[in-house]
Write a protein that holds these residues in place. Sequence first.
Motif, PDB file in Angstrom:
ATOM      1  N   PRO A 185       0.845  -1.204   0.000  1.00 58.43           N
ATOM      2  CA  PRO A 185       0.000   0.000   0.000  1.00 58.43           C
ATOM      3  C   PRO A 185       0.882   1.257   0.000  1.00 58.43           C
ATOM      4  O   PRO A 185       2.023   1.222   0.461  1.00 58.43           O
ATOM      5  CB  PRO A 185      -0.805  -0.117   1.295  1.00 58.43           C
ATOM      6  CG  PRO A 185      -0.131  -1.160   2.113  1.00 58.43           C
ATOM      7  CD  PRO A 185       0.787  -1.931   1.243  1.00 58.43           C
ATOM      8  N   PHE A 186       0.339   2.349  -0.531  1.00 56.89           N
ATOM      9  CA  PHE A 186       1.096   3.596  -0.575  1.00 56.89           C
ATOM     10  C   PHE A 186       0.161   4.786  -0.571  1.00 56.89           C
ATOM     11  O   PHE A 186      -1.008   4.683  -0.897  1.00 56.89           O
ATOM     12  CB  PHE A 186       2.001   3.650  -1.812  1.00 56.89           C
ATOM     13  CG  PHE A 186       1.250   3.689  -3.114  1.00 56.89           C
ATOM     14  CD1 PHE A 186       0.925   4.900  -3.703  1.00 56.89           C
ATOM     15  CD2 PHE A 186       0.878   2.511  -3.749  1.00 56.89           C
ATOM     16  CE1 PHE A 186       0.232   4.936  -4.900  1.00 56.89           C
ATOM     17  CE2 PHE A 186       0.179   2.544  -4.959  1.00 56.89           C
ATOM     18  CZ  PHE A 186      -0.138   3.761  -5.539  1.00 56.89           C
ATOM     19  N   ALA A 187       0.712   5.916  -0.204  1.00 56.79           N
ATOM     20  CA  ALA A 187       0.058   7.224  -0.313  1.00 56.79           C
ATOM     21  C   ALA A 187       1.199   8.221  -0.450  1.00 56.79           C
ATOM     22  O   ALA A 187       1.841   8.275  -1.485  1.00 56.79           O
ATOM     23  CB  ALA A 187      -0.839   7.522   0.881  1.00 56.79           C
ATOM     24  N   THR A 229      -6.562  16.419   0.925  1.00 56.94           N
ATOM     25  CA  THR A 229      -5.916  17.586   1.530  1.00 56.94           C
ATOM     26  C   THR A 229      -6.871  18.461   2.340  1.00 56.94           C
ATOM     27  O   THR A 229      -6.433  19.372   3.018  1.00 56.94           O
ATOM     28  CB  THR A 229      -5.288  18.481   0.438  1.00 56.94           C
ATOM     29  OG1 THR A 229      -6.348  19.019  -0.375  1.00 56.94           O
ATOM     30  CG2 THR A 229      -4.303  17.704  -0.420  1.00 56.94           C
ATOM     31  N   SER A 230      -8.166  18.234   2.224  1.00 56.92           N
ATOM     32  CA  SER A 230      -9.220  19.049   2.840  1.00 56.92           C
ATOM     33  C   SER A 230      -9.285  20.465   2.273  1.00 56.92           C
ATOM     34  O   SER A 230      -9.959  21.320   2.830  1.00 56.92           O
ATOM     35  CB  SER A 230      -9.054  19.100   4.367  1.00 56.92           C
ATOM     36  OG  SER A 230      -9.190  17.802   4.903  1.00 56.92           O
ATOM     37  N   ALA A 231      -8.577  20.712   1.167  1.00 55.45           N
ATOM     38  CA  ALA A 231      -8.643  22.025   0.518  1.00 55.45           C
ATOM     39  C   ALA A 231     -10.056  22.229  -0.023  1.00 55.45           C
ATOM     40  O   ALA A 231     -10.704  21.298  -0.488  1.00 55.45           O
ATOM     41  CB  ALA A 231      -7.624  22.104  -0.613  1.00 55.45           C
ATOM     42  N   LYS A 254      -6.878   1.073   5.051  1.00 56.18           N
ATOM     43  CA  LYS A 254      -7.837   2.174   4.883  1.00 56.18           C
ATOM     44  C   LYS A 254      -7.172   3.265   4.050  1.00 56.18           C
ATOM     45  O   LYS A 254      -6.023   3.634   4.308  1.00 56.18           O
ATOM     46  CB  LYS A 254      -8.249   2.765   6.238  1.00 56.18           C
ATOM     47  CG  LYS A 254      -8.855   1.754   7.188  1.00 56.18           C
ATOM     48  CD  LYS A 254     -10.229   1.340   6.748  1.00 56.18           C
ATOM     49  CE  LYS A 254     -10.820   0.368   7.730  1.00 56.18           C
ATOM     50  NZ  LYS A 254     -11.350  -0.823   7.131  1.00 56.18           N
ATOM     51  N   PRO A 255      -7.871   3.806   3.052  1.00 52.90           N
ATOM     52  CA  PRO A 255      -7.284   4.898   2.271  1.00 52.90           C
ATOM     53  C   PRO A 255      -7.072   6.126   3.150  1.00 52.90           C
ATOM     54  O   PRO A 255      -7.922   6.457   3.970  1.00 52.90           O
ATOM     55  CB  PRO A 255      -8.328   5.179   1.189  1.00 52.90           C
ATOM     56  CG  PRO A 255      -9.474   4.266   1.428  1.00 52.90           C
ATOM     57  CD  PRO A 255      -9.197   3.451   2.641  1.00 52.90           C
ATOM     58  N   SER A 256      -5.911   6.751   2.973  1.00 55.61           N
ATOM     59  CA  SER A 256      -5.641   7.973   3.731  1.00 55.61           C
ATOM     60  C   SER A 256      -4.423   8.673   3.148  1.00 55.61           C
ATOM     61  O   SER A 256      -3.577   8.052   2.523  1.00 55.61           O
ATOM     62  CB  SER A 256      -5.382   7.650   5.213  1.00 55.61           C
ATOM     63  OG  SER A 256      -4.188   6.897   5.342  1.00 55.61           O
ATOM     64  N   GLY A 257      -4.355   9.962   3.361  1.00 61.21           N
ATOM     65  CA  GLY A 257      -3.177  10.735   2.994  1.00 61.21           C
ATOM     66  C   GLY A 257      -3.162  11.189   1.548  1.00 61.21           C
ATOM     67  O   GLY A 257      -3.952  10.761   0.718  1.00 61.21           O
TER      68      GLY A 257
END
Length: 192
Positions: A25-27, A130-132, A54-57
Amino acid sequence: EYALRLAASFCYVGLVHLDTFEVLPFAGELHEGKSCGGGRHRFSPLSQFLQTLKPSGTTNFLKVVREFLNEYPQRGLVIVISDFLDESGCEKALQYLSDYGNELMLIQLWSPEDREPRYSGEFDFVDAETSARLRIHVDADSRRKYTEAFDQFAASIKTVAFRNNGRYAGLPTSVPVDEAVFGALMKSQVVV
């Protein structure tokens, strides 16, 4: 979640063929992976590993590919399942994978709304990584231009794969996983 189910399907097929592989897995960076091989009876630990992910980042393909090439210098088949969205771009990083002698199999995933937005009006968009925030007005013309830009982006990922004698498949997440594996991916020769 769709990417994890698709990865599990690939792993199961690989185990049936007694292949050995590493799921990574990577992000923003390469995460600890899970090695597997030796037959389908070894699928349960791999399935449990995939279920914990879990997907993140925010994705950073260039950093991840550099880490990958340092940790795994041997050449082989590299299957990348991703949306390939990276603010810095991913084409250069994917080219590095090929330049170091790896065979590329690129599987691009998207939700149908990612390719063809359905709504019109004023919207506040929030980037999931990024929550932008971005406030925009959407109408039929902007939706059409967006879909064209999306298709051009997908074509650029496909070009990287084909230019390097690799394989590419683009899949909407609305396609059931078994249909994707035994339908679209077989037709595009991603699964042979």
